[in-house]
Design an enzyme around this catalytic site. Structure first.
Site, PDB file in Angstrom:
ATOM      1  N   CYS A 120       0.846  -1.184   0.000  1.00 15.22           N
ATOM      2  CA  CYS A 120       0.000   0.000   0.000  1.00 15.22           C
ATOM      3  C   CYS A 120       0.895   1.251   0.000  1.00 15.22           C
ATOM      4  O   CYS A 120       1.716   1.410  -0.899  1.00 15.22           O
ATOM      5  CB  CYS A 120      -0.956  -0.078   1.189  1.00 15.22           C
ATOM      6  SG  CYS A 120      -2.187   1.220   1.362  1.00 15.22           S
ATOM      7  N   ASP A 169      -8.109  -3.507  -8.451  1.00 14.29           N
ATOM      8  CA  ASP A 169      -7.804  -2.435  -7.506  1.00 14.29           C
ATOM      9  C   ASP A 169      -8.489  -1.147  -7.963  1.00 14.29           C
ATOM     10  O   ASP A 169      -8.148  -0.589  -9.014  1.00 14.29           O
ATOM     11  CB  ASP A 169      -6.290  -2.237  -7.437  1.00 14.29           C
ATOM     12  CG  ASP A 169      -5.847  -1.324  -6.311  1.00 14.29           C
ATOM     13  OD1 ASP A 169      -6.609  -0.408  -5.944  1.00 14.29           O
ATOM     14  OD2 ASP A 169      -4.731  -1.522  -5.797  1.00 14.29           O
ATOM     15  N   HIS A 196      -7.142  -4.294  -4.219  1.00 13.31           N
ATOM     16  CA  HIS A 196      -6.119  -3.629  -3.406  1.00 13.31           C
ATOM     17  C   HIS A 196      -6.070  -4.296  -2.025  1.00 13.31           C
ATOM     18  O   HIS A 196      -7.101  -4.602  -1.445  1.00 13.31           O
ATOM     19  CB  HIS A 196      -6.468  -2.148  -3.242  1.00 13.31           C
ATOM     20  CG  HIS A 196      -5.398  -1.357  -2.553  1.00 13.31           C
ATOM     21  ND1 HIS A 196      -4.309  -0.857  -3.227  1.00 13.31           N
ATOM     22  CD2 HIS A 196      -5.244  -0.997  -1.256  1.00 13.31           C
ATOM     23  CE1 HIS A 196      -3.545  -0.214  -2.367  1.00 13.31           C
ATOM     24  NE2 HIS A 196      -4.085  -0.283  -1.170  1.00 13.31           N
TER      25      HIS A 196
END
Length: 227
Positions: A120, A169, A196
């Protein structure tokens, strides 16, 4: 065996890092870079996993300059807090953030060659570190938010990079991933049928198959460049 240690940056700032030791002689060092949720139980478990694979794993607290001891979960409220913390940390500037990663790399180098893996926000930081931090031998960003934007695509990594993305994502559009891949021909880009955060088993987006594939590829990558 694991513990927290204090690291010191070039400007004298002291901050903690979670360190997981392998059972035998380490193959090398791996710096594990957090999401926007701090060095929480998931990131510590990831570091433990790299230690189990034979590496000295170091997870620096990248929020310590803005708020010490951040340990968030994955509720909507936690996400809101994490987004605010990330913004505050980014406001410190890339050179300041890189100082913390540099200190972690120096510590990890006691085990030999050093790789970095980030998730991330940590994926974005890992991508930046590939071109800015010295002493790295390999870098593996996972779904780095902002990584496929023009300013980041323009960066030139100095070490081999393996980049993991999820084609589902919503925060990193697949066309931008493909554009990144075309612009960075030396980067090994892997795309999975996942969302994600697919590596995190504490999130609804967790995808065990994608996580296993990405981990196997990452370990092979580290074995190649750190061994």
């Amino acid at each position: 065996m694991s513990s927290f240690v204090d690291l010191t940056t070039a400007d004298g700032f002291v901050f903690p890092a979670y360190v997981a030791q392998p059972s035998g002689k380490p193959k090398g060092g791996v710096v594990v870079v957090q999401e926007i949720f701090g060095v929480n139980s998931h990131i510590r478990a990831v570091a433990d996993g790299y230690a189990a694979a034979g590496y000295l794993a170091v997870a620096p607290d990248m929020f310590h300059r803005v708020q010490p001891a951040v340990n968030l979960g994955y509720t909507p409220e936690d996400i809101q807090s994490g987004v605010a913390l990330k913004a505050a940390a980014e406001a410190l500037g890339v050179p300041t953030l890189m100082q913390s990663l540099q200190a972690a790399v120096v510590y990890a180098s006691q085990a030999g060659k050093v790789g970095m893996v980030g998730y991330c926000w940590g994926g974005l930081l890992t991508w930046r570190a590939a071109g800015l931090v010295t002493g790295l031998s390999a870098a593996v960003p996972y779904y780095g938010g902002g990584m496929t934007g023009p300013a980041e695509v323009a960066r030139t990594p100095k070490v081999p990079v393996l980049a993991h993305f999820g084609e589902l994502d919503h925060g990193i559009a697949l066309p931008t991933v493909r554009a990144f891949e075309q612009a960075q021909l030396d980067v090994d880009v892997r795309v999975y049928a996942a969302e994600h955060g697919f590596n995190c088993d504490q999130r609804g987006a967790y995808n065990a198959h994608a996580a296993d594939l990405a981990r196997a590829a990452t370990l092979a990558f580290f074995d190649r460049y750190l061994g």
